[in-house]
Write a protein that holds these residues in place. Structure first.
Motif, PDB file in Angstrom:
ATOM      1  N   GLU A  51       0.835  -1.198   0.000  1.00 56.77           N
ATOM      2  CA  GLU A  51       0.000   0.000   0.000  1.00 56.77           C
ATOM      3  C   GLU A  51       0.871   1.251   0.000  1.00 56.77           C
ATOM      4  OE1 GLU A  51      -3.738   1.926   2.525  1.00 56.77           O
ATOM      5  OE2 GLU A  51      -2.653   0.187   3.286  1.00 56.77           O
ATOM      6  N   SER A  52       0.563   2.188  -0.866  1.00 51.82           N
ATOM      7  CA  SER A  52       1.339   3.419  -0.961  1.00 51.82           C
ATOM      8  C   SER A  52       1.026   4.354   0.191  1.00 51.82           C
ATOM      9  CB  SER A  52       1.052   4.138  -2.285  1.00 51.82           C
ATOM     10  OG  SER A  52       1.520   3.393  -3.372  1.00 51.82           O
ATOM     11  N   GLU A  54       0.043   7.805   1.349  1.00 52.24           N
ATOM     12  CA  GLU A  54      -0.702   8.874   0.685  1.00 52.24           C
ATOM     13  C   GLU A  54      -0.416  10.248   1.274  1.00 52.24           C
ATOM     14  OE1 GLU A  54      -2.569   8.454  -1.941  1.00 52.24           O
ATOM     15  OE2 GLU A  54      -2.491   6.265  -2.010  1.00 52.24           O
ATOM     16  N   SER A  85       3.051   7.471  -2.735  1.00 52.72           N
ATOM     17  CA  SER A  85       2.118   7.731  -3.817  1.00 52.72           C
ATOM     18  C   SER A  85       2.610   8.868  -4.706  1.00 52.72           C
ATOM     19  CB  SER A  85       0.742   8.088  -3.239  1.00 52.72           C
ATOM     20  OG  SER A  85      -0.108   8.618  -4.233  1.00 52.72           O
ATOM     21  N   SER A  86       2.317   8.778  -5.990  1.00 53.62           N
ATOM     22  CA  SER A  86       2.693   9.863  -6.907  1.00 53.62           C
ATOM     23  C   SER A  86       1.870  11.119  -6.654  1.00 53.62           C
ATOM     24  CB  SER A  86       2.503   9.406  -8.354  1.00 53.62           C
ATOM     25  OG  SER A  86       1.145   9.056  -8.591  1.00 53.62           O
ATOM     26  N   ILE A  88       1.058  12.186  -3.481  1.00 58.13           N
ATOM     27  CA  ILE A  88       1.169  12.313  -2.040  1.00 58.13           C
ATOM     28  C   ILE A  88       1.013  13.771  -1.588  1.00 58.13           C
ATOM     29  CG2 ILE A  88       3.695  12.615  -2.040  1.00 58.13           C
ATOM     30  CD1 ILE A  88       3.730  10.742   0.436  1.00 58.13           C
TER      31      ILE A  88
END
Length: 368
Positions: A51-52, A54, A85-86, A88
């Protein structure tokens, strides 16, 4: 884990109202940054899921007392240890007087894309009373320097309920805040917490009716100006809600790094020791200095009540067990009848009338 909180406990001086853990020592900053990075290493087993992350939030204390190299060290370690996350959201808390044009430019070279600034008030006399080290003028100057550097997501904190503060005084603060045209505003009544300097001064809370009028004025002014009132104390422009704080209110797990930082994985709540020397020495010895509590079902239900009902989305009853749903609806009936709560499909939501006495409503819905 969808969020990471990093506690940066350094302050140049302590505000008289603050109950958060902090220190005025200046000689431990680099050692502490090293320890925070060391804690990431020691907790690497918590990063194995895919899981990224966030959100990242650097709070304090005064994170803006760290220099660019120290901040870069933290972010380099975060990038190495976590899947980020990209999209974030990365927030840094700052004091207005720490912001200079070079410092603001430095921040834009880091992953930071959101600033939370402790303004509190635009009245210099009240700022001195709080032992804040900035002036009212420095607030607007700091916002402008951050804008000039390219930062497009700024939140400011406001405070009301000062001794002898009038409704007109508070309106002036709100009006001044609106001239800054920031994306997010948080506003809190001055709380007198035990063992703070303010508490030791023997100052009592303001009149409850005056506090209510100030809160009503806050809601009216900010909503009229286009802000969404999405949480009891928080207002945002469209698409600028605090994603990190919303995670807390939506029961999303998070990792807390640093002295006094809290973590939550959905089952267990843990907190690091609230002492910078004990914390750094333990990490340097390869130990994690924390205590923890395994949450039973009733405690998790109570926690859910206290966070979900703070928000404009309210409490989703479908997420509760049958036992807790039945208890909640039974206790909520009197508040629904008195228009303190409303029910929309499967959600319980505080009404505007209920917002001001939310603590009482929540306590009545809990399981003791």
């Amino acid at each position: 884990m969808a969020g990471i909180y990093i506690h940066i406990p350094f302050c140049k001086k302590r505000c008289i109202y603050c109950g958060f853990y902090s220190t005025i020592r200046t000689d431990l900053r680099q050692r502490y940054v090293n320890a925070v990075c060391g804690e990431m290493e020691l907790r690497s087993e918590e990063t194995v899921n895919e899981e990224s992350i966030e959100t990242i939030y650097l709070g304090g204390g005064t994170p803006s007392l760290l220099n660019g190299e120290q901040l870069q060290q933290i972010f380099s370690h975060l990038a190495r240890m976590y899947s980020l996350s990209s999209k974030i959201e990365v927030t840094l808390e700052v004091n207005p007087d720490d912001i200079t044009a070079p410092y603001a430019a430095m921040l834009t070279r880091l992953p930071i894309n959101r600033i939370s600034m402790g303004a509190q008030t635009f009245n210099d006399e009240r700022l001195r009373f709080l032992h804040r080290r900035h002036t009212a003028t420095q607030i607007s100057q700091a916002v402008q320097m951050l804008r000039d550097a390219g930062i497009r997501n700024i939140s400011i904190d406001l405070m009301y309920g000062f001794p002898d503060e009038t409704i007109d005084d508070w309106q002036q603060d709100i009006d001044q805040a609106l001239t800054l045209d920031v994306e997010h505003i948080s506003a809190y009544c001055l709380m007198i917490e035990e063992d703070t300097p303010l508490w030791r001064m023997g100052i009592g809370p303001i009149d409850e009716e005056v506090e209510r009028q100030m809160y009503e004025l806050l809601i009216d002014k900010l909503t009229e100006a286009g802000y969404e009132h999405y949480e009891i104390s928080n207002f945002a422009r469209s698409d600028y809600r605090s994603k990190h704080n919303s995670n807390y209110w939506n029961d999303v797990p998070y990792i807390g790094l640093g002295a006094a930082a809290h973590s939550y994985d959905g089952i267990c709540r843990r907190w690091n020791v609230s002492d910078i020397l004990q914390y750094t020495e333990a990490i340097e010895q390869g130990k994690l200095p924390y205590e923890q509590e395994i949450l039973d079902d009733d405690t998790r239900y109570n926690d859910r009540i206290t966070v979900a009902l703070r928000t404009s989305n309210g409490l989703d009853l479908s997420t509760l067990s049958e036992k807790h749903r039945n208890h909640c609806l039974k206790e909520a009936r009197k508040f629904l009848d008195h228009k303190l709560l409303r029910q929309e499909n499967d959600r319980l939501i505080l009404t505007r009338k209920g917002l001001f006495i939310s603590d009482m409503v929540m306590s009545e819905l809990m399981i003791v």
